[in-house]
Structures are given as C-alpha cells and as structure tokens.
Design an enzyme around this catalytic site. Structure first.
Site, short mmCIF file in Angstrom:
data_model
loop_
_atom_site.label_atom_id
_atom_site.label_comp_id
_atom_site.label_asym_id
_atom_site.label_seq_id
_atom_site.Cartn_x
_atom_site.Cartn_y
_atom_site.Cartn_z
N CYS A 241 -5.50 -2.43 2.59
CA CYS A 241 -5.40 -2.35 4.04
C CYS A 241 -6.53 -3.13 4.71
O CYS A 241 -6.77 -4.29 4.40
CB CYS A 241 -5.35 -0.89 4.49
SG CYS A 241 -4.96 -0.67 6.25
N LYS B 17 -9.65 2.48 -3.22
CA LYS B 17 -10.16 1.97 -1.95
C LYS B 17 -11.59 2.46 -1.72
O LYS B 17 -11.88 3.65 -1.88
CB LYS B 17 -9.25 2.42 -0.80
CG LYS B 17 -9.55 1.76 0.54
CD LYS B 17 -8.51 2.15 1.57
CE LYS B 17 -8.74 1.42 2.89
NZ LYS B 17 -7.73 1.79 3.91
N GLU C 177 0.83 -1.20 0.00
CA GLU C 177 0.00 0.00 0.00
C GLU C 177 0.87 1.26 0.00
O GLU C 177 1.87 1.33 0.71
CB GLU C 177 -0.88 0.00 1.25
CG GLU C 177 -1.79 1.20 1.40
CD GLU C 177 -2.52 1.19 2.73
OE1 GLU C 177 -3.50 1.95 2.87
OE2 GLU C 177 -2.12 0.44 3.65
#
Length: 529
Positions: free
Chosen positions: A403, A350, A286
């Site tokens: 994440c 995301k 990430e």
C-alpha cells in the site's frame, strides 16, 4: 504584473485569506489525474506576493511578522491539502453508519494538521526574506526542508510533496534520481516562484535566468536518461498481474469471500496474453486472500491446482501469529510467496502501518472516545520490525512495499539495487474513482526512477502496471478495469545513484540555496533593479 502584484501585497482581511487558500487549492491541479503542473506557477507566484505584503509591513516586531507568515503559510497549505486529499473521506463512507461522523476530520482535520508544515515553511523563509531573487531561494530551501521533515514526523505522510508537481511525465521525472523527491521539491518551489519576480522587478533577470537554467537542465537530463538502453534481466522473467476489480464494499462481506478467492484463481489460470510466455510469477493485490491462509489448507490446495509447475504466486494476505498463552494473536498485513505445490516459501510483513486504518495511535486512550480502526481486526495490525525481501527459488530478490509504504523514500533499503524488482501491492478500492489512486500510482512510478529498479504494481481496482526503471509504463490496466497484465520484466538501471548519494545531493542543494538567501538578506546581491 506590477499592478497585480501590488494589489495582492497590499490586500488585507478576508480577501487576503481567500487568496491564500485559493493559491494553495489551485496548485492541487498539478497532481494526478489532472497533471496541470503550470498551476503551481500561479500558486507560488501568489504566495510570494502575499509574503511580500506581510514582511513589507513595518507594524509589529519579528514575532508578529513570524506569526503572520505562519498563518499565511497555513492558509496556503490548508487549501493545498483539502483540494489534494479530500478523497480520503471516501474510505469512511463504506461504513457510513459507523464512521460518517469522522468525515469532517478526514476532509478538513487532516489537511489542517498537514498545513502546519507549510505554515512553518513560510515562517522559516520569512527569517531570510529579502526584496530580490534571494527570497525565492529562501522559500525553496524552507519548503525542501519541511517536506523532508513531513516524511517522518508522527510516522510521516509525504503525500503530494511539491516536487511531484514538477514531474508529471517520465521526461520530467529523471532528476529525482539525482536529488530525490525532497531535492525536487526545492527545485520546484524555486522554478514555480520565479514569475513573482516579474511583478516586483528587483532581481528579475538573475532569478528568472537561474530558474530557466534549472528547468533546462531538468529537461535535458530527462532526455539524456531516457535515451539510455535498459539492460535485460538475467534470465527472462514473465510476470502476470491480476487486477480483479472487486468493489471494496463487496470485499467486506463475509458471504462473498469464497467467490472473491475463486475470481483471483480464474484470472490467474487464463492463458498467456498474445506474444507472451507462460508467467513465471503471478502477483495478486493487497489482502487478496480473504481469510487466514495458514488456517485454510483447502485454499493452498486450490492455489496449487491453479499454478503450473515452477510458477510462484505472490499475494497480499493477512498473516496471523500466535503470541502465546494468555495473549491475543498478532496480525500482519503481509505478502506470501507460494509455489506450485501449495507451499508457502516466503513471506514479508508491512512495516509502515496506516494510522487509524490499520492501527490506532494511543489506542488505550482513544478507544474511550469511540475511535477505532477502519479495518475491523481485533487489536489492529502489528508492524514488522524490519523489511525483508522475498527470495525466489531462482535466487532473484523482490522487495515488497504494501500500500502506501511506496510513498516513503526513506523506507527503501540501501541494497535495493541488488533486487530484481520492487513489488507494490495495494487496494485503492477504499477511495473509489477519485484522485487518490492516480496520485498513489504517480508516487510509485517515482520510486522506480529514484532507485533505478522496476516496479511491479498490483492494485485491486487499479492502477496496476509494470513500470520500468525510468518510470515508463510497460503494460498496465487503468482504474476500474478487470483483467490481467502479462509482461516480461526489464532489468535494473546501471549507475543509478544510491539513497545516500541522493541525500548528500539534497543537503548540498539546500546549503547552496541557504547561502544565497543569507547573502541576499544581507543585501550583498540585488543591489540594483
């Protein structure tokens, strides 16, 4: 056991408060890095006896007992979440001069809020509480329901759902493919609560027998599923995961950004590991690219010079989108797919952002109190409207979870079985060498088991791994190591249940437990000791 149960049931005052908090806190030992799942037998046995003491008190009416059981469940949950989530405060210490004031909120405030869910679970169980084995069915049903609700209320945070405590190893993970993590939470609470029947005797034989049967079926199904051969992926695909092991404090320094980028390139250019072919896909963690990639053509050229013909790089990066004249640009936490010509051939953003990490809820109000994002970015990140897969030139589809998105079963798309793999890129370096990265990794493994799809997990400081569809680690790097993983990706499990089927099985299981609890409450079972 009867004497101990009697002392706990009759306890009062500060001692009772301490037992409730201890019971919850001790249960946190069931989760990584400890994995001592037997701790939850003690936790839930104590909780059942504490509830017995509250519901058995004739003083006060329904409201009074409901309130007392809520407080009892809250105390249990507070101990559970403080012991299991204290490590979240580590992220605030990286910029202690700005965020140290919020440390008590991270260590105690968040657990205090999450404990409300467990307070509600115990209060709901109290409505159907009895003195036989039906009461552990009521407790299991209420915890399963509340864990499901915890996954979406106020954006959701199903971290360390009770069911994970019953799944420390692949043998004990496989049942999640049938009923999901929330169904497993019901099974776990029933099994973990069953020793309480030894202290009260009534309903002991049927209750312990059913718990033993559930555990036997759980282990038996695990053994059966682990014996099934995995189909090969159509057209071998070799994956390289880069784990650069860069300290988070260093990533936050502007002066080091160019060198950090070069470290990723150096690791990507290493020759194949022994026995492995040249990687087809290279995966960086990430936000590995420490600048806006589309504004830096030299960086794209360096990537092109590093990749060999036909190789694809998947990298976490911040994506900027122009919002038009008079408006600030939008930023997205993204994954880019870049080919060997340095061209961006795919991207996904995301969807589920971290509150107070990537955005501030009610920002217009809270900024007046000095509350800002931990990540310094004007206006924070924007969420993507939908989750889109990355389609490679070969036609293979990869679904990315950035994440902590990987901890949300509800975020998994319905067509996940058509994917070649789930890609989880993360940076757990925020939390240091604490239980956090290990707990996060366990939950990523469970998504592989639930979906029957392998997981490619790239973490900045670890834990990175190729995880097969049965939750087994094919190859990995532990926390704090720096290096690469080269491995051939396996296939998707055939016959894995869909999320819709798991949800149906969850509600059927909930219904059975609820019926048992109601019948027990009406006195139709456990008539004899």
């Amino acid at each position: 056991m009867e004497r101990l149960a009697g002392k706990i049931m009759l306890g009062s005052g500060f001692g009772r408060v301490c037992i409730a908090i201890f019971a919850g806190a001790f249960g946190a030992l069931a989760f990584p890095p400890f994995g001592f799942f037997a701790a939850l037998f003690i936790s839930f046995t104590l909780l059942v006896w504490l509830i017995d003491g509250t519901t058995g008190n004739a003083d006060g009416g329904v409201f009074s007992r409901g309130w007392k059981t809520f407080v009892l469940g809250w105390l249990f949950g507070f101990g559970y979440f403080v012991a299991g989530l204290w490590w979240m405060g580590n992220a605030l210490l990286l910029e202690a001069d700005e965020f140290a004031w919020a440390l008590p909120l991270a260590i105690f405030g968040l657990p205090a809020c999450l404990a409300i869910f467990y307070g509600l679970a115990v209060m709901l169980a109290n409505l159907l509480w009895s003195d036989g084995w039906g009461r552990i069915a009521a407790l299991a049903a209420s915890f399963g329901l509340i864990e499901w609700i915890r996954s979406f209320i106020l954006t959701g945070f199903p971290w360390n759902a009770i069911g994970y405590g019953l799944m420390p190893i692949p043998l004990m993970m496989q049942t999640s493919n049938l009923i999901g993590i929330f169904g497993m939470s019901m099974v776990a609470v029933f099994v973990f609560s069953s020793p309480a029947l030894l202290g009260t005797k009534k309903g002991m034989l049927p209750g312990l027998s059913i718990a033993a049967l559930l555990m036997a079926l759980h282990l038996g199904y695990g053994a059966y599923r682990l014996q099934q051969p995995l189909p090969p992926v159509e057209g071998d695909m070799t994956v390289r995961i880069v784990q650069p092991g860069i300290d988070q404090s260093r990533k936050m320094l502007n002066a080091d950004r160019a060198e950090i980028f070069k470290e990723h390139l150096r690791l990507s250019a290493l020759p194949p590991s022994a026995g492995q072919k040249r990687p087809d896909i290279i995966v960086w963690p990430e936000t590995s690219v420490p600048f806006i990639l589309t504004q830096n053509p030299d960086a794209l050229e360096e990537i092109a010079n590093t990749l060999e013909d036909g190789q694809i790089l998947l990298t976490g990066a911040v994506r900027m989108e122009d919002a038009g004249a008079g408006h600030a640009p939008r930023y997205y936490n993204s994954v880019y797919a870049i080919d060997s010509q340095g061209q961006i051939i795919g991207a996904t953003d995301k969807v589920h952002l971290v509150p107070f990490g990537e955005y501030v809820p009610f920002e217009d109000v809270l900024r007046h109190f000095g509350i800002t994002n931990i990540i310094s970015l004007p206006g924070g990140f924007s969420p993507a409207a939908t989750r889109n897969p990355i389609t490679l030139p070969s036609g293979k589809k990869l679904h990315s979870f950035i994440c902590y998105e990987i901890i949300f079963p509800g975020e998994v798309p319905a067509d996940i079985a058509s994917s070649t793999a789930i890609v989880n890129v993360t940076n757990d370096g925020w939390f240091g060498d604490t239980p956090g990265p290990y707990q996060h990794f366990q939950q990523a493994r469970l998504r592989a088991v639930e979906t029957g799809v392998p997981v490619i997990r790239a973490a900045n400081t670890g834990i990175s791994a190729i995880i097969d569809p049965l939750g087994r680690i094919v190859a990995g790097l532990d926390y704090g190591q720096k290096g690469i993983i080269d491995s051939t990706l396996g296939g998707v499990v055939t016959g894995a249940l869909t999320s819709d089927m798991r949800q149906i099985h969850f509600w059927l299981s909930f219904g059975v437990l609820l019926v048992v609890a109601v019948i027990s409450r009406l006195g139709l079972i456990d008539r004899k000791n």
